[in-house]
Design an enzyme around this catalytic site. Structure first.
Site, PDB file in Angstrom:
ATOM      1  N   MET A 251       0.917  -1.165  -0.085  1.00  0.00           N
ATOM      2  CA  MET A 251       0.080  -0.052  -0.053  1.00  0.00           C
ATOM      3  C   MET A 251       0.917   1.055  -0.134  1.00  0.00           C
ATOM      4  SD  MET A 251      -2.866   0.473   2.327  1.00  0.00           S
ATOM      5  CE  MET A 251      -2.629   0.865   3.934  1.00  0.00           C
TER       6      MET A 251
ATOM      7  N   TYR B 106       0.889   3.638  12.492  1.00  0.00           N
ATOM      8  CA  TYR B 106       0.533   3.395  11.143  1.00  0.00           C
ATOM      9  C   TYR B 106      -0.860   2.883  11.000  1.00  0.00           C
ATOM     10  CZ  TYR B 106       2.117  -1.757  11.597  1.00  0.00           C
ATOM     11  OH  TYR B 106       2.230  -3.098  12.106  1.00  0.00           O
ATOM     12  N   GLU B 107      -1.287   2.951   9.737  1.00  0.00           N
ATOM     13  CA  GLU B 107      -2.737   3.020   9.152  1.00  0.00           C
ATOM     14  C   GLU B 107      -3.515   3.985   9.974  1.00  0.00           C
ATOM     15  OE1 GLU B 107      -3.737   1.427   6.864  1.00  0.00           O
ATOM     16  OE2 GLU B 107      -1.891   0.270   6.584  1.00  0.00           O
ATOM     17  N   GLY B 108      -3.113   5.145  10.257  1.00  0.00           N
ATOM     18  CA  GLY B 108      -3.676   6.392  10.842  1.00  0.00           C
ATOM     19  C   GLY B 108      -3.361   6.519  12.309  1.00  0.00           C
TER      20      GLY B 108
END
Ligand SMILES: Cc1cc2nc3c(=O)[nH]c(=O)nc-3n(C[C@H](O)[C@H](O)[C@H](O)COP(=O)(O)OP(=O)(O)OC[C@H]3O[C@@H](n4cnc5c(N)ncnc54)[C@H](O)[C@@H]3O)c2cc1C
Length: 579
Positions: free
Chosen positions: A161, A432-434
Site C-alpha cells: 500500500m 501506522y494506518e492512521g
C-alpha cells in the site's frame, strides 16, 4: 517460552460471543462447520508455534537488509513464507472464484491473531497483501482481477500500500506522485516512503497499489487516483516480463518490527494500471485501509496475548520476595501487585479479542446477510467500531506489552527475554494506518457526528440488554458516560472542543465496548452447567476484575471529554513557545 495459541478462549469467543454458528449459516459460508473450523485453528496454532515463533527473536536481531536495490529478509523467513503459501493460509477469507477458501472473516481473524502473535514482522506481508486483494476484488476491472487476484490469493505475489510521501502522512490531500496516461496504461513517477514490504525476497512479484495524480486532476483528495504497479510486468500468459520502474531505494532503521522491511520506493515512469475510475483513489484506498485498520487493531490483541504469555511464564519461575502470609520465598506470581499486573494484561487482552471477533462476525453479516436492513445495520456497527478496534486495541496493546516488561523487572528491559521486543514491535501500531488521533477524529467526526449519534445510541441500547452479571453496575455507568459524550459531541458547535476530547472518547468507547463483551462472557459463563468449569469461573473472575480496574475509569473519561477541552486549548501559542 514458545507461543501457545489461546485456543480455549478463542473457541469461547468464536462460538459464544461472536456467534460462529449463525455466521456459518450465511450464504457461501456453509463450509465453516465446527469440525472444519476446529481443524483450521489446530493447524494454524501449530504453524504459529512451530514455524513463525522460532524465527521471531532471531528475525528481530538480524533484521531485513537492503543491498543493491533489493531486500533480503532474515534467516528462515523465506522458508516460512513458502510454508504459509503451501498451507493456503492467505486464501482463507477470499472468494473461491479466485482460488480462495471462502471462509468467514471471523475464522480468518482467529488465524490472523495467531500468525501476528507469533511473529508480527512476518504477518505484515500477508496483512498488506490482503488489503490489496480487497481493493482489487471490489474496485479492479475484470482484466486486472483475472491477471492478479489468483496469484495474490495463492500468495505467489504479494501486495503493498503506497500512500505516504515525505510531505503527505496523515494528510493525503498533499500526495504529489504523478500518473500520465500512455495508451492503455499510465506512467507513474514520484517517491513514496515507509512502504511495508515494498521490497523483499519472499515472493516472485510485488504489486504496489499507489496513490497518484493525473495531470488534470483537481487539488486535494478529490484528485487522487489509485494505480496498480507491478514490480515485474506480467505477460498475457501470466509469466513475468520486464522489471518495472518501481525500485526500493533504501529501508528504514527503526524501533521495532526489524524483520519487516519499511521501504523508500522510487517510481520512475513505472507502468501502472488504473484501479476503478480516475480521482476516486482515496475512496478505494479506504477499502484497503479499513481492512488494514482492523488488522492493525488485531495486532494490538495479538501482541498483548504474546506479552501476557511470556510474563505469566516468567512470573511462575522467578523466585523473589516472601509470601505476605506464609513468609517463605515464593515465585513472584504470588505477590498481589504482580497478580494485579497479570490480571490487567489478561482481562484487557480478552476484552479486546472479544470486541475484535464480534466486529469481524458483524463484517461477515454486512457482506453476506440476505436481508438488506441487516446488512446496513451491520455495516453501520462495523464502521463505528473499526476506529475503536484500531485505536483502543493498539493503545492498550502497548500498555499490556509495557506491563509485560514490568513483570520481568530488569530482565524485561534487557533484550534477552523477548519482553522488550513486544513493546518495541507494538509501538508502531498506534502510528501506522492512521494514528490514534486520526482514528479518534474519524470516530467523533464521521461515525458519531455525521449520523447524529444514531448508530452509537443503537449500540448502547444493545449493551443495556446484557443479562445481569458481575460487572452490571460498572457497565451501566460506562454506558451512561458514552451516552453523555455522544450528546456532547452531537450538540457541540465548536469542533476544537469536540476534537480536544476525541482520543479520551475513543478510549472510553473501547473500555465500554470491551466491558460489554466481558459482561456477556460473564453472563454466559455463569449460565453454563458442567463443561470446563475452571475456565468459566476464571472468565467470571476476570470480568469482575475488568469492571473494578478498567471499566471504572469511564466517569473520569466522560468528564475529560465533556469538560476537558478548555484545558487543552488554554495556553496561547506564545505561551507554548515561551515554554
Ligand atoms: C514502520 C512503518 C510502516 C509503515 N507502512 C506504511 C505503508 O505500508 N504504506 C504507507 O503508505 N504508509 C506507511 N507508513 C506510514 C504511516 O501510515 C504514517 O507514518 C502515518 O500515517 C502518520 O503519518 P506521519 O508519519 O506523516 O505523521 P504526521 O501526519 O506528521 O503526524 C504527526 C502527529 O500529528 C498528528 N496529526 C496529524 N494531523 C493531525 C490532525 N489533522 N489533527 C490532529 N492531529 C494530527 C498525528 O496524530 C501525529 O501524532 C508506515 C510508517 C511506519 C513508521
Amino acid at each position: 517460552m514458545s507461543y501457545q495459541a489461546p485456543l480455549k478462549d478463542m473457541r469461547f469467543v468464536l462460538n459464544e460471543l461472536a456467534g460462529l454458528g449463525e455466521v456459518a449459516k450465511l450464504p457461501g459460508y456453509q463450509d465453516a462447520t465446527p469440525d472444519t473450523v476446529d481443524a483450521i485453528l489446530e493447524e494454524a496454532s501449530k504453524f504459529a508455534s512451530e514455524v513463525l515463533d522460532p524465527i521471531n527473536l532471531s528475525g528481530d536481531r538480524e533484521g531485513s537488509v537492503w543491498k543493491d536495490g533489493g531486500v533480503t529478509t532474515p534467516k528462515g523467513f523465506k522458508q516460512a513464507y513458502r510454508q504459509y503459501v503451501e498451507g493456503g493460509w492467505g486464501a482463507l477469507p477470499f472468494s473461491p472464484e479466485w482460488g480462495g477458501q471462502g471462509l468467514p472473516k471471523l475464522v480468518a481473524t482467529a488465524v490472523e491473531e495467531m500468525l501476528t502473535a507469533s511473529n508480527m514482522s512476518f504477518s505484515l506481508c500477508p496483512l498488506l497483501t490482503q488489503g490489496a486483494i480487497h481493493a482489487l476484488e471490489l474496485c479492479g476491472s475484470e482484466a486486472l482481477q483475472k491477471t492478479f487476484l489468483g496469484k495474490m490469493i495463492e500468495g505467489s505475489w504479494t501486495g503493498t500500500m503506497n500512500l505516504t510521501e515525505p510531505q503527505a502522512g496523515s494528510d493525503l490531500s498533499l500526495v504529489r506522485a504523478k500518473a500520465e496516461r500512455s495508451g492503455d496504461h499510465y506512467l507513474i513517477s514520484g517517491q513514496k516512503i515507509f512502504i511495508t514490504y515494498g521490497d523483499h525476497d519472499l515472493a516472485e512479484n510485488i504489486l504496489h497499489l499507489v496513490l497518484a495524480r493525473t495531470p488534470e486532476a483537481p487539488e486535494g483528495v478529490k484528485g487522487i487516483s489509485l494505480f496498480l504497479v507491478p514490480k515485474f510486468l506480467v505477460k498475457p500468459d501470466s509469466s513475468l516480463g520486464e522489471r518495472n520502474g518501481a525500485k526500493c531505494a533504501s529501508i528504514e532503521h527503526k524501533l521495532g518490527i526489524h524483520a519487516s522491511p519499511t521501504a523508500v520506493m522510487v517510481f520512475d515512469k513505472a507502468v501502472g494500471y488504473l484501479v476503478g475510475e480516475e480521482n476516486k483513489g482515496l475512496a478505494y484506498m479506504f477499502i484497503m485501509m479499513n481492512s488494514a485498520r482492523f488488522s492493525v487493531g488485531l495486532e494490538g490483541v495479538a501482541i498483548a496475548e504474546r506479552a501476557f504469555q511470556r510474563a505469566l511464564a516468567y512470573a511462575k519461575e522467578r523466585l523473589q520476595g516472601k509470601d505476605l502470609v506464609e513468609g517463605k520465598t515464593v515465585p513472584i506470581i504470588r505477590h498481589p501487585d504482580v497478580r494485579r499486573m497479570l490480571m490487567l494484561m489478561k482481562s484487557q487482552t480478552e476484552a479486546m479479542r472479544a470486541l475484535a471477533y464480534v466486529t469481524a462476525a458483524t463484517l461477515d453479516f454486512s457482506h453476506k446477510s440476505p436481508n438488506d436492513e441487516a446488512r446496513k445495520r451491520s455495516q453501520a456497527f462495523v464502521d463505528l467500531m473499526i476506529p475503536v478496534v484500531k485505536g483502543w486495541s493498539t493503545e492498550t496493546g502497548i500498555e499490556v506489552a509495557s506491563l509485560g516488561v514490568q513483570v520481568h523487572g530488569g530482565m524485561g528491559f534487557v533484550e534477552e527475554t523477548g519482553a522488550a521486543q513486544y513493546l518495541r514491535d507494538a509501538r508502531i501500531t498506534t502510528i501506522y494506518e492512521g494514528t490514534t488521533g486520526i482514528q479518534a477524529m474519524d470516530l467523533v467526526g464521521r461515525k458519531i457526528g455525521r449520523d447524529g449519534g444514531r448508530t452509537a445510541k443503537a449500540w448502547l441500547a444493545e449493551v443495556r440488554k446484557v443479562p445481569e452479571n458481575v460487572l452490571s453496575a460498572q457497565l451501566a455507568v460506562g454506558v451512561q458516560a458514552v451516552s453523555d459524550c455522544v450528546d456532547f459531541i452531537v450538540g457541540s458547535k465548536d469542533p476544537r472542543a469536540t476534537f480536544a476530547g476525541a482520543v479520551p472518547f475513543l478510549k472510553l468507547m473501547g473500555i465500554v465496548a470491551g466491558g460489554w463483551q466481558m459482561a456477556r462472557a460473564a453472563a454466559i459463563a455463569k449460565g453454563k452447567k458442567g463443561g470446563d468449569t475452571s475456565f468459566f469461573e476464571a472468565k467470571i473472575a476476570t470480568a469482575r476484575f475488568y469492571g473494578d480496574h478498567v471499566l471504572v475509569q469511564a466517569p473520569g473519561l466522560r468528564d475529560t471529554v465533556v469538560k476537558g477541552s478548555a484545558g487543552v486549548m488554554a495556553l496561547t501559542d506564545e505561551q507554548f513557545l515561551a515554554a
